[in-house]
Design an enzyme around this catalytic site. Structure first.
Site: not given
Length: 417
Positions: A166, A305, A316, A337, A342, A402
């Protein structure tokens, strides 16, 4: 070390709200959701998930039938967004007298041409065919988008693709920025594209149990970052592109400048493949501030994010509090998002554009559907409805992936330099 200033002279996207930057941004300010229920059929097991698609995108209309036929959808979306950014920068599709050997491309994608490969598998194993399309390899390769962009725009400099989950397009943008700032390149076209609606991809994400729940009536509000009742992320498709240019070159040719890129930081959590860590994200935020020569109090806005996963959002927020919690002010924070989904490898580029437009238009989009903040995500300045006016100068865009890969981008208004 001599550093060139880096101007942002072109922006382009293919989004669920179309390809107009103004319309896209206004609909985010309005808090509109593009999330709808997507039905994927693969008898005997159908799948229905909240998803964000780009139904108005017609590749043959934008790219021409011949060119579109040589691309998987991820490359079609990416090339269309790149063309839009290039045209926005006023650079011309074909070479004139200029030397384009110092003009290049960096592109991000997490999945590449997954649809092309899945189609091949279906033809072989479901339809029993002996052969699949001879174009399958070039349709499916991860560097297809940047290769097509380089060829179509005759860009003779670096042409590279980045696959970092991502964070892919944020890292692509950051690496393009470094090339321009160092003087290695004069112009870089950068961004990302992804299309995660292949049946096998959707099933893989479902198996991770991180997808948001929703049906025909609730899908529009399925993605709720930082909310106490969030249930997971919503996948989406799209493409987004930026033109980064040496400031002196841009001003010499009379280019319109959307903003300035100031810095880039990237780190690795080095802890776990899928569980985020506060330390790695904190180090990425700090590295970006150092690279951009900013203090925490200089930052007015952060595009989070903000995936709406149970584990990801509090980590976060903890990282943001660690950097900005003791300052004179708290930067405003929103997770868009919640509206555009996403986009995996393209998410960073789409959100970079949102961040640049927020600075340019002096308006902040909200985190949609954030009616009840999770106590674990409190202590920051959440934007729950659009804020217009004020004095916005600098902003960050976060991408945390990830594999523990983190990337943060820093921007400021063109008038602030």
């Amino acid at each position: 070390m001599n550093r060139c200033r880096v101007a942002i002279t072109g922006l382009g996207l293919v989004s669920p709200f179309g390809n107009s930057l103004a319309d896209f941004f206004q609909r985010l300010l309005n808090g509109e959701s593009a999330v709808r229920l997507l039905r994927l059929d693969d008898p005997p097991r159908a799948l229905a998930i909240p998803f964000v698609s780009c139904p108005g995108f017609a590749a043959e209309t934008v790219l021409g039938k011949a060119l579109a036929g040589t691309m998987d959808r991820f490359a079609q979306l990416g090339t269309a967004a790149a063309f839009a950014a290039w045209d926005d920068a006023g650079l011309g599709r074909r070479p004139g007298a200029e030397n384009r050997e110092r003009w290049g491309v960096t592109w991000g994608t997490a999945l590449g041409g997954t649809l092309a490969y899945e189609k091949g598998y279906r033809e072989l194993w479901q339809k029993g065919r002996e052969r699949i399309s001879p174009l399958s390899v070039i349709l499916g390769m991860n560097n297809a988008a940047n290769a097509h962009i380089s060829i179509q725009l005759a860009l003779g400099g670096v042409s590279m693709s980045y696959t970092v989950a991502c964070a892919s397009s944020s890292i692509a943008i950051g690496e393009a920025f470094r090339r321009v700032r160092s003087g290695e390149a004069t112009i870089m076209l950068t961004g990302g594209s992804d299309v995660p609606q292949a049946y096998g991809v959707a099933r893989a994400w479902e198996a991770l149990r991180v997808l948001a729940s929703g049906d025909e009536t609730t899908s529009a509000t399925a993605c709720r970052p930082f909310s106490a009742d969030r249930s997971g992320l919503v996948l989406g498709e799209g493409g987004a592109a930026l033109v980064l240019e040496d400031w002196e070159h841009a001003t010499a040719r009379g280019a319109r400048i959307h903003g300035e890129m100031l810095g880039y930081g990237t780190t690795c959590d080095h802890a776990h493949l899928v569980r985020p860590e506060v330390d790695g994200q904190t180090r990425a935020l700090r590295a970006t501030l150092v690279d951009a020569a900013l203090n925490p109090d200089d930052v007015d806005y952060i595009n989070a994010h903000g995936t709406a996963t149970v584990e990801g959002d509090p980590v976060e927020v903890d990282a943001i509090r660690a950097i900005f919690g003791s300052g004179r002010k708290k930067p405003a924070l929103s997770g868009t998002k919640s509206m555009h989904g996403h986009l995996l490898g393209a998410a960073g580029a789409m959100e970079a554009i949102v961040t640049i437009l927020a600075l340019r238009e002096q308006a902040l989009p909200p985190t949609a559907h954030l009616d009840r903040i999770d106590p674990a995500c409190a202590g920051v300045d959440h934007v729950t409805s659009a804020r217009c006016g004020g004095s916005l100068r600098t902003a960050l865009s976060n991408s945390f992936a990830f594999g523990g890969s983190n990337a943060v981008l820093a921007f400021r208004t063109a008038a602030s330099g």
